[in-house]
Structures are given as structure tokens and as C-alpha cells.
Design a protein around this motif. Structure first.
Motif: not given
Length: 443
Positions: A98-104, A312-317, A320-328, A347-350
Motif C-alpha cells: 500500500i505504502w510503496v504503491g501510494t509513493g509510486l 503530501i505522502y505522509p498526509a495521505i498515510a 488513511f490510518v485516521a479513516f481506518m480508525l474512524h470506521f473501526g 504505519a504513519c512514521l514509515l
């Protein structure tokens, strides 16, 4: 009575700044030692090999298997079953894709808008492959001791959780970096040369024979690039940890009195591993001591890559993590709150670290000196920005991670809002801060 001056900034932001300052202090020592000639190129190479082939493997191996030895009265919860620890880390087998795909994807957009055609593969690699070993280890160790995370988690337990999750991430990530990354860094003109050159077409049979001879050695080299010493250490630790009696030979899992038959050997490995953080930061500082010529930097491409990789990349990450937290979703994957908190931090700091240093070596081997020069300039500017960006992201991520036990909804929304406000304050100061740092460094 003696009085002491306290650190002027308190709370999560103060802890985040303290964590980054710890890393910067060690890197600054590396810069000074290099400027004085104590660390030269041969010494730096020896230190890099020592860190990559001995110290970091020892650190990851010992942290995966470690168990506090507090005596018979110790709470067994402080030494959980090995599979219980890994059960919180299995999402990190998927996260590299997921992270490498987003970066690419972000790198492709940046290359299309700002990068010359011959540097598009390099731009994509620089955005996709961040520092996933040395710098994260330093940050996680600093975070564990600086009180950035929840006060309910013991610093040793937190450090073990963070490094365990990083270790699982390292099983898949190097395979992507050394295969996909190397392909992207190879100039496409070289790949098409045999199709466009009549002489190369006439010699195709000879090339096929040479290629057949090369296949075995090339596969062996690729395997060596993928199964690096840290990855091998992780795999060996996984096997030992999975077999309870075997782990018990190294660590006292009975009454926690540190009298296992080979506890002396495990303690030696753990002590060697503790040198990984300072040595790695000295090497990083030594690399930053050599300032690239500003006239040789392709500024539109470099600025685009730095903005994408550090913001930009860390903001998207983060989103994404906040979205996963929000919906459980995170709570569904990881049942325990302290493990969820660790998962959010890792996950976020990587996604927030600068481009991997070893990518410059890959760029020189695959793309030549121009590729290495361009990538070295990008990495140097990233590390000039990193003290500001990492402080902001650690602050934001710490706020988000503390909502991991809320289960979602309103609490997560409030944390994301407050974290966004903190990040905005840092971004407003970023321009002036970066110019000041560059002037101080180059002047």
C-alpha cells in the motif's frame, strides 16, 4: 536550593521535539567528526557495513525475542507469547504494498509535472522508497523514552512493539525496493538499446547465451539483495520465537530470573544491538557532511520530490490510518488498545521518513553518476527539512495514536482536527526555517 531550567515546550509537541533533537544531536556529532577528518570515506564504509550487517540485525533479533527479567513476582503480561506479539503486526505484511504503491503514484504524478524524462524512474523511486531501517529505529527508540505515546505503556514494552512491527514490515519491503526500485532506476534507453541497435540484434544469440550463464548468478545476487542481514535476523528470530522450548534456551520464560542456559549469549546479542542507533546516526551525519553543489541540483524536480515525500505522502498515510480508525477497521484487526497505538505510530512514521540512503547506491549502479547526483541532492534537502517535518508528524501521529482506544467516531475526528491544526502551524514556519537552516549549513 538549586533550580533547574525545564524544556520550554511541554505536552505531546515537547516530547516530539525532544525525540527529534535526540536524533539530530547524534547526527550532528557525525557531521563534526567527518569535518575534522576522524570519519573519512573508508571509515564511513566500515561503519555502514557494521551497522547493516551486525548491529541492526542484533537489535531486531533481540527485540523480537526479548522478555523482561524481573524475577518470580513479575507480571506474566510483561512477557507475552511470541505469537501474541506478532498477531498485532500481521497488517505490516500488507502495508508495504500500500505504502510503496501510494509513493509510486505520487512520484509518477510529480515526474509527469516537474521531472525530466530521464529522471522519471528516479523520481518515482525517491517518492516510494523511504528510510525504513536506520532512521525509524532511532525515532522509535526516542519516542519510547520521550513519553510521546500513552503513559500507560511501559517504555520497554512500547519499544518492543514498535520494533516488532517494523521487523514484520522489513520482511516484504526490501523485496519491493531491490526489485521494483532497481528496475525504475535503470534508464529506459538501456532497456530499448538492443531493440534499436542493428548490431545488437545481430549478436542476439551471443547475448542469449551470456544471459543464460548470468541467470544463476543474477538470481543469487537478487536473493542476496532481498535477504539482507536484517531480514535474515528477523526470519531466524521468528523461527526461534515460534518454538517455545527453543526460545526458552535463550530467555528465562519460567521465573524470569535470567538463568536460561544460553541467556549469556542472548544478552551479548542485545548489548551489541544497542550500539545500532548511535552508530547509524553517526553514519547519517557523515553522509550529510558532504554538501552537494547547489548549481548541480535540478531544483524543480528536487522541490517537487521533497514536498511530496515529506508532506503530501505522509498526509495521505495519516488520512488513511485516521479513516481506518474512524470506521473501526483498526480495532477489528488489532483488539488491544496499546497494540493499536503502536500500529498507528509505525504505519504513519514509515511514510514520513526521507528517501532511503541506499537508493543512492542503487541509482549509481543502475543509472550512473547523474542519477546518483540528482538523488543525493534530493536526500540532502529532505534531511534539511526533516527536523521540522518529523517533529510535526510525530506530534500529529502521537495525537492520533492516543485515540486508538476510543473506537472511533467523534474522538478520532477531534484528534485529526487538532493534528491538522498543529501541522498547519509547522508548515507556516517551514519556509523561513528551511532557508535559515540552509544558510547556516552552507554559510
Amino acid at each position: 536550593m538549586a533550580t533547574y531550567t525545564e524544556f520550554p515546550i511541554h505536552g505531546v509537541m515537547g516530547s516530539a521535539i525532544m525525540a527529534v533533537l535526540q536524533a539530530l544531536a547524534m547526527a550532528l556529532l557525525g557531521v563534526i567528526l567527518t569535518r575534522q577528518g576522524i570519519i573519512d570515506m573508508p571509515t564511513k564504509k566500515i561503519m555502514s557495513n557494521l551497522s547493516m550487517k551486525v548491529l541492526i540485525p542484533c537489535l531486531l533479533f533481540s527485540n523480537l525475542l526479548a522478555c523482561p527479567q524481573g524475577g518470580p513476582d513479575q507480571d506474566p503480561a510483561l512477557c507475552p507469547d511470541f505469537w501474541a506479539v506478532l498477531s498485532s503486526a500481521y497488517p505490516f505484511l500488507i502495508l508495504p504494498f500500500i505504502w510503496v504503491g501510494t509513493g509510486l503514484l505520487l512520484g509518477w504524478l510529480s515526474a509527469r509535472l516537474f521531472g525530466p524524462k530521464d529522471l522519471r524512474g528516479l523520481v518515482m523511486s525517491a517518492c516510494a522508497f523511504g528510510n525504513s531501517t536506520g532512521l525509524p529505529i532511532v525515532l522509535f527508540e526516542a519516542i519510547s523514552g520521550a513519553g510521546v505515546a500513552s503513559k500507560d505503556i511501559d517504555p520497554q514494552i512500547l519499544s518492543r512493539l514498535l520494533l516488532s512491527m517494523l521487523s514484520v514490515y522489513q520482511i516484504i519491503y526490501p523485496m519491493l525496493q531491490w526489485s521494483l526500485g532497481q528496475w525504475l532506476l535503470t534508464p529506459k534507453s538501456e532497456l530499448k538499446a538492443t531493440e534499436d541497435d542493428p548490431e545488437s540484434q545481430s549478436d542476439s544469440n551471443d547475448e542469449q547465451e551470456n544471459q543464460a550463464k548470468c541467470n544463476a548468478s543474477c538470481l543469487w545476487e537478487l536473493a542476496g539483495a532481498i535477504f539482507t542481514p536484517p531480514v535474515v535476523a528477523i526470519l531466524v528470530a521468528t523461527v526461534i520465537g515460534a518454538i517455545h522450548p527453543l526460545r526458552g534456551l535463550l530467555i528465562d520464560l519460567g521465573d524470569y530470573t535470567n538463568d536460561a542456559i544460553f541467556s549469556w549469549f542472548f544478552s551479548a546479542i542485545a548489548k551489541v544491538g544497542k550500539a545500532a542507533v548511535p552508530v547509524n546516526m553517526l553514519v547519517l551525519g557523515a553522509g550529510l557532511a558532504n554538501i552537494p553543489k547547489l548549481s548541480e541540483i535540478h531544483w524543480p524536480t528536487t522541490i517537487a520530490v521533497v514536498v511530496v515525500k515529506m508532506f503530501i505522502y505522509p498526509a495521505i498515510a495519516f488520512g488513511f490510518v485516521a479513516f481506518m480508525l474512524h470506521f473501526g477497521i483498526v480495532a477489528w484487526m488489532i483488539p488491544y488498545a496499546h497494540q493499536r497505538e503502536s500500529m498507528v505510530i509505525v504505519a504513519c512514521l514509515l511514510a514520513a521518513t526521507p528517501t532511503a540512503n541506499n537508493l543512492a547506491v542503487m541509482a549509481e549502479l543502475a543509472g550512473g553518476p547523474r542519477s546518483k547526483q540528482a538523488l543525493s541532492g534530493m536526500i540532502f534537502i529532505m534531511y534539511c527539512v526533516a527536523p521540522f517535518s518529523l517533529t510535526a508528524w510525530i506530534t500529529a501521529v502521537a495525537s492520533l495514536s492516543k485515540s486508538a482506544d476510543c473506537g472511533a467516531g467523534t474522538a478520532a475526528d477531534e484528534v485529526v482536527t487538532s493534528a491538522a491544526e498543529i501541522l498547519l502551524q509547522f508548515l507556516q514556519a517551514e519556509h523561513a526555517g528551511l532557508i535559515y537552516r540552509l544558510q547556516a549549513t552552507l554559510g
